[in-house]
Design an enzyme around this catalytic site. Structure first.
Site, PDB file in Angstrom:
ATOM      1  N   ASP A  45      44.191  49.192  33.912  1.00 15.12           N
ATOM      2  CA  ASP A  45      45.375  49.128  34.771  1.00 15.12           C
ATOM      3  C   ASP A  45      45.185  50.033  35.996  1.00 15.12           C
ATOM      4  O   ASP A  45      44.411  50.993  35.957  1.00 15.12           O
ATOM      5  CB  ASP A  45      46.603  49.585  33.946  1.00 15.12           C
ATOM      6  CG  ASP A  45      47.909  49.134  34.587  1.00 15.12           C
ATOM      7  OD1 ASP A  45      47.880  48.375  35.563  1.00 15.12           O
ATOM      8  OD2 ASP A  45      48.972  49.559  34.091  1.00 15.12           O
ATOM      9  N   ASN A  74      44.468  49.060  39.354  1.00 16.26           N
ATOM     10  CA  ASN A  74      43.618  48.697  40.495  1.00 16.26           C
ATOM     11  C   ASN A  74      44.443  48.663  41.787  1.00 16.26           C
ATOM     12  O   ASN A  74      43.999  49.130  42.835  1.00 16.26           O
ATOM     13  CB  ASN A  74      43.003  47.311  40.289  1.00 16.26           C
ATOM     14  CG  ASN A  74      41.988  47.276  39.175  1.00 16.26           C
ATOM     15  OD1 ASN A  74      41.541  48.313  38.700  1.00 16.26           O
ATOM     16  ND2 ASN A  74      41.628  46.076  38.748  1.00 16.26           N
ATOM     17  N   GLY A  75      45.654  48.093  41.671  1.00 17.19           N
ATOM     18  CA  GLY A  75      46.514  47.970  42.845  1.00 17.19           C
ATOM     19  C   GLY A  75      46.928  49.338  43.370  1.00 17.19           C
ATOM     20  O   GLY A  75      46.862  49.598  44.573  1.00 17.19           O
ATOM     21  N   HIS A  98      40.732  45.570  42.962  1.00 14.88           N
ATOM     22  CA  HIS A  98      40.078  44.734  41.953  1.00 14.88           C
ATOM     23  C   HIS A  98      38.556  44.738  42.149  1.00 14.88           C
ATOM     24  O   HIS A  98      37.801  44.754  41.175  1.00 14.88           O
ATOM     25  CB  HIS A  98      40.620  43.302  41.995  1.00 14.88           C
ATOM     26  CG  HIS A  98      42.082  43.217  41.639  1.00 14.88           C
ATOM     27  ND1 HIS A  98      42.617  43.874  40.545  1.00 14.88           N
ATOM     28  CD2 HIS A  98      43.119  42.557  42.220  1.00 14.88           C
ATOM     29  CE1 HIS A  98      43.923  43.615  40.479  1.00 14.88           C
ATOM     30  NE2 HIS A  98      44.247  42.834  41.491  1.00 14.88           N
ATOM     31  N   THR A 111      47.230  36.073  30.250  1.00 18.45           N
ATOM     32  CA  THR A 111      47.963  34.804  30.425  1.00 18.45           C
ATOM     33  C   THR A 111      49.120  35.011  31.417  1.00 18.45           C
ATOM     34  O   THR A 111      49.561  34.072  32.067  1.00 18.45           O
ATOM     35  CB  THR A 111      48.504  34.289  29.067  1.00 18.45           C
ATOM     36  OG1 THR A 111      49.132  35.385  28.388  1.00 18.45           O
ATOM     37  CG2 THR A 111      47.401  33.735  28.191  1.00 18.45           C
ATOM     38  N   ARG A 164      50.906  36.151  39.294  1.00 23.95           N
ATOM     39  CA  ARG A 164      50.690  36.936  40.522  1.00 23.95           C
ATOM     40  C   ARG A 164      50.528  35.985  41.706  1.00 23.95           C
ATOM     41  O   ARG A 164      50.404  34.780  41.518  1.00 23.95           O
ATOM     42  CB  ARG A 164      49.447  37.808  40.344  1.00 23.95           C
ATOM     43  CG  ARG A 164      49.676  38.823  39.252  1.00 23.95           C
ATOM     44  CD  ARG A 164      48.684  39.932  39.293  1.00 23.95           C
ATOM     45  NE  ARG A 164      49.069  40.941  38.327  1.00 23.95           N
ATOM     46  CZ  ARG A 164      48.579  42.150  38.291  1.00 23.95           C
ATOM     47  NH1 ARG A 164      47.671  42.528  39.159  1.00 23.95           N
ATOM     48  NH2 ARG A 164      48.976  43.013  37.384  1.00 23.95           N
ATOM     49  N   LEU A 210      24.614  46.397  23.466  1.00 23.03           N
ATOM     50  CA  LEU A 210      26.077  46.448  23.578  1.00 23.03           C
ATOM     51  C   LEU A 210      26.682  45.047  23.411  1.00 23.03           C
ATOM     52  O   LEU A 210      26.183  44.079  23.990  1.00 23.03           O
ATOM     53  CB  LEU A 210      26.462  47.016  24.953  1.00 23.03           C
ATOM     54  CG  LEU A 210      27.956  47.173  25.191  1.00 23.03           C
ATOM     55  CD1 LEU A 210      28.512  48.336  24.365  1.00 23.03           C
ATOM     56  CD2 LEU A 210      28.248  47.407  26.670  1.00 23.03           C
ATOM     57  N   ARG A 219      44.256  52.747  27.662  1.00 21.63           N
ATOM     58  CA  ARG A 219      44.919  52.122  28.817  1.00 21.63           C
ATOM     59  C   ARG A 219      44.915  53.142  29.949  1.00 21.63           C
ATOM     60  O   ARG A 219      45.310  54.300  29.743  1.00 21.63           O
ATOM     61  CB  ARG A 219      46.349  51.689  28.492  1.00 21.63           C
ATOM     62  CG  ARG A 219      46.998  50.997  29.694  1.00 21.63           C
ATOM     63  CD  ARG A 219      48.343  50.393  29.393  1.00 21.63           C
ATOM     64  NE  ARG A 219      48.808  49.667  30.563  1.00 21.63           N
ATOM     65  CZ  ARG A 219      49.455  48.510  30.547  1.00 21.63           C
ATOM     66  NH1 ARG A 219      49.727  47.917  29.400  1.00 21.63           N
ATOM     67  NH2 ARG A 219      49.836  47.915  31.657  1.00 21.63           N
TER      68      ARG A 219
HETATM   69  C1  FPP Z   1      45.378  45.800  36.534  1.00 29.42           C
HETATM   70  O1  FPP Z   1      45.589  46.431  37.772  1.00 29.42           O
HETATM   71  C2  FPP Z   1      44.165  45.053  36.535  1.00 29.42           C
HETATM   72  C3  FPP Z   1      44.074  43.690  36.466  1.00 29.42           C
HETATM   73  C4  FPP Z   1      45.241  42.811  36.362  1.00 29.42           C
HETATM   74  C5  FPP Z   1      42.810  42.973  36.496  1.00 29.42           C
HETATM   75  C6  FPP Z   1      41.590  43.657  35.948  1.00 29.42           C
HETATM   76  C7  FPP Z   1      40.452  43.102  36.693  1.00 29.42           C
HETATM   77  C8  FPP Z   1      39.351  43.782  37.100  1.00 29.42           C
HETATM   78  C9  FPP Z   1      39.068  45.181  36.745  1.00 29.42           C
HETATM   79  C10 FPP Z   1      38.344  43.147  37.998  1.00 29.42           C
HETATM   80  C11 FPP Z   1      37.676  41.934  37.508  1.00 29.42           C
HETATM   81  C12 FPP Z   1      37.131  42.053  36.152  1.00 29.42           C
HETATM   82  C13 FPP Z   1      35.849  41.846  35.773  1.00 29.42           C
HETATM   83  C14 FPP Z   1      35.542  41.838  34.320  1.00 29.42           C
HETATM   84  C15 FPP Z   1      34.765  41.636  36.733  1.00 29.42           C
HETATM   85  P1  FPP Z   1      46.916  46.106  38.574  1.00 29.42           P
HETATM   86  O2  FPP Z   1      46.572  45.131  39.637  1.00 29.42           O
HETATM   87  O3  FPP Z   1      47.986  45.652  37.643  1.00 29.42           O
HETATM   88  O4  FPP Z   1      47.241  47.495  39.159  1.00 29.42           O
HETATM   89  P2  FPP Z   1      48.683  48.071  39.544  1.00 29.42           P
HETATM   90  O5  FPP Z   1      49.485  48.098  38.290  1.00 29.42           O
HETATM   91  O6  FPP Z   1      48.358  49.415  40.078  1.00 29.42           O
HETATM   92  O7  FPP Z   1      49.249  47.138  40.565  1.00 29.42           O
END
Ligand code: FPP
Length: 236
Positions: A15, A17-18, A32, A61, A66, A126, A183
């Site tokens: 969690d 990335n955003g 991402h 799912t 988004r 792995l 998480r």
């Molecule tokens: C949550 O961050 C993350 C995701 C919904 C996607 C996870 C995807 C990746 C790490 C990249 C692609 C994966 C691979 C295996 C190459 P969020 O966007 O919900 O973050 P936020 O809550 O801060 O907005």
């Protein structure tokens, strides 16, 4: 670090990335991108530490809700890792399996998945699971439908259904349950991830965002895991 008991299976809800991107004044997509890079780096970190199974929640799912733009960006990233970064890992003895309902994914992604699973199926390093279009409730619904069909056609009897039957008919068949579920980004929710499989897992919530989660953070999680009094799971 010395004498740490290493969990056999670590699962991660990636969690933040955003938020990572926002904190740097970058578009969400870049979070991402950085998150994807981190998944690849963490494969080598897990392997170095002696973790045998590593599972990541890449696309749920729920994530279809988004924006179209963000879904497309995530699919592009997955496509790119399935055709290069994870392929390279497969050449380094990593076995790759995808969990989730792949039938809703684009045909070219399904093909990349099939090839990667097939090419890496004998790898003994792995064991890496990527959850794509995964939801635990959906996984259970799919399992129940197959079971109902099997009962209807006389292939199995209701008496054959027990805990092992269920474990062996989920997407995670042949994969031991997670010992440690991490998480990132401070949220303390399970978000429909591996509900059956985490019955006895230890939970660890890291404050940092997924793109910043590195070897030191993983060691912190494992140290914390070592402090817990585990009554279940270890022996399985
Ligand atoms: C949550 O961050 C993350 C995701 C919904 C996607 C996870 C995807 C990746 C790490 C990249 C692609 C994966 C691979 C295996 C190459 P969020 O966007 O919900 O973050 P936020 O809550 O801060 O907005």
């Amino acid at each position: 670090m010395d004498n740490l008991k290493i969990p056999r299976h670590v699962a991660v809800i990636m969690d933040g990335n955003g938020r990572w991107a926002k904190s740097k004044g970058l578009p969400r997509k870049m979070g991402h991108v950085q998150g994807g890079k981190n998944v690849e780096d963490m494969l080598y970190v897990c392997d170095d530490l002696g973790i045998k199974y590593f599972t990541v929640y890449a696309f749920s799912t729920e994530n279809w809700k988004r924006s179209e733009d963000e879904v497309a960006a995530l699919m592009t990233l997955l496509r790119s890792y399935l055709s290069s970064g994870f392929k390279k890992a497969a050449k380094n003895n990593v076995r790759i399996r995808i969990i989730g309902d792949r039938t809703r994914l684009a045909p070219d992604i399904q093909k990349l998945i099939e090839d990667l699973e097939e090419d890496s199926k004998n790898n003994t390093g792995l064991q890496f699971q990527i959850a794509i279009n995964y939801g635990s409730r959906d996984e259970i619904v799919r399992m129940m439908k197959r079971t109902a069909e099997d009962i209807k056609s006389g292939n199995i009897n209701p008496e054959d259904i027990n805990e092992d039957y269920i474990s062996n008919n989920l997407d995670t068949k042949d994969i031991p349950d997670p010992d440690l579920l991490i998480r990132t980004s401070g949220e303390q929710r399970i978000s429909n991830f591996l509900l059956w499989q985490i019955a006895y897992s230890e939970f660890y919530f890291a404050d940092c965002h997924w793109p910043d989660f590195n070897k030191d953070e993983l060691i912190k999680a494992i140290e914390e895991y070592n402090k817990r009094d585990r009554r279940f799971g270890d022996a399985k």
